[in-house]
Design a protein around this motif. Structure first.
Motif: not given
Length: 306
Positions: A16-19, A67-71, A103-107, A141-152
């Protein structure tokens, strides 16, 4: 049972938040030109329209909500191991322009740049960064792929931006840390900020007086950064490609004194010119008019008889 219901509730809230609603108007930037000018290591600022974007917009007082990083494309990533990580996290194995983002819903994920074709976006380019350090930023940033999004962190950041009269000062030192004292995984802007800080590239460092050097730079906590800080930083060049630019100059090759279209140089000083279609038209019209005159003249004479 309770945990599954709780997870479903959380997932429903996140969706609902990210749509993202459909775009209400045409974005004022030229995406087709931007995608050819962007370089690996550039920070992309996005003006989102989702509910979470509206929340971020309100407490940061900035239109930039993501914000996003272009690779670059896959072949731009020279390190084989890093390329392998990116391929592993790609949903579709396509040779497209890629960004890494939280991404909030994907990490932390890797997604096509084309996903933001219908958004208002801006490039923030690190001024004078060396190719080696740009590669270090991308590698982090590539090595950070798969980390969860810090909602807190979103709630902590919102609290941190409130006036000190509302937020007790003692909370400041405990923000963005777990009970063990270790920093938590970040959000979109903090991930990118940490990548640049690892390469010792400044964003908005704290300036501290120093007796010997006169001034000393202190890195800020990367979890304090929001997307607007890349726009505000004097160490990033802001690059815009408006959809309709009054300053756009006609390319020089269109201003060269070319011969008439169709003219060809055949060698040995011989230039052939294109055939003029007007002459053919005049020739045909002349034949038609002459035929008409003959018909008119024949009406004045009686038909011949044997």
């Amino acid at each position: 049972m309770k945990s599954s219901l709780y997870q479903k509730l959380i997932n429903s809230m996140i969706q609902w938040f990210t749509k993202e609603p459909p775009p209400k108007e045409i974005p004022p930037c030229d995406f087709d030109r931007l995608k050819y000018e962007i370089r690996p290591g550039d920070v992309l600022l996005i003006e989102g329209q989702s509910r979470i974007s509206e929340i971020i917009r309100r407490f940061t007082q900035s239109p930039w909500t993501h914000a996003a990083l272009y690779v670059g494309r896959l072949h731009d990533i020279e390190d084989h191991d890093l390329r392998k990580i990116v391929v592993h996290h790609m949903k579709k194995k396509e040779n497209v322009r890629l960004v890494i983002e939280g991404m909030l819903d994907q990490g932390t994920v890797v997604t096509p740049l084309n996903n933001y074709r219908h958004n208002h976006i801006r490039i923030c380019r690190p001024i004078g960064i060396s190719p080696t350090d740009a590669e270090h930023v991308i590698a982090f940033t590539i090595k950070s792929l798969g980390q969860s999004y810090n909602i807190r962190q979103l709630f902590d950041l919102a609290r941190f931006l409130l006036p000190w009269s509302i937020l007790p000062r003692r909370w400041g030192s405990s923000l963005f840390h777990t009970s063990s004292g270790e920093p938590e995984s970040g959000v979109c802007s903090s991930l990118i900020a940490e990548a640049f800080l690892k390469a010792k590239f400044p964003i908005l460092p704290f300036l501290k007086p120093d007796e010997k050097a006169g001034i000393e730079l202190v890195q800020r906590n990367p979890h304090l950064y929001t997307p607007k800080d890349f726009d505000y930083s004097p160490y990033f060049e802001i690059i815009k490609y408006p959809l309709l630019s009054a300053e756009e100059v006609i390319p020089y090759y269109h201003r060269l004194p070319w011969a008439a279209e169709g003219s060809l140089y055949q060698g040995h000083g011989v230039v052939t010119k294109p055939h003029s279609p007007k002459k053919k038209k005049h020739f045909l019209s002349g034949l038609l008019s002459r035929r008409k005159d003959d018909e008119n003249n024949s009406d004045h004479f009686p038909p011949e008889t044997d």
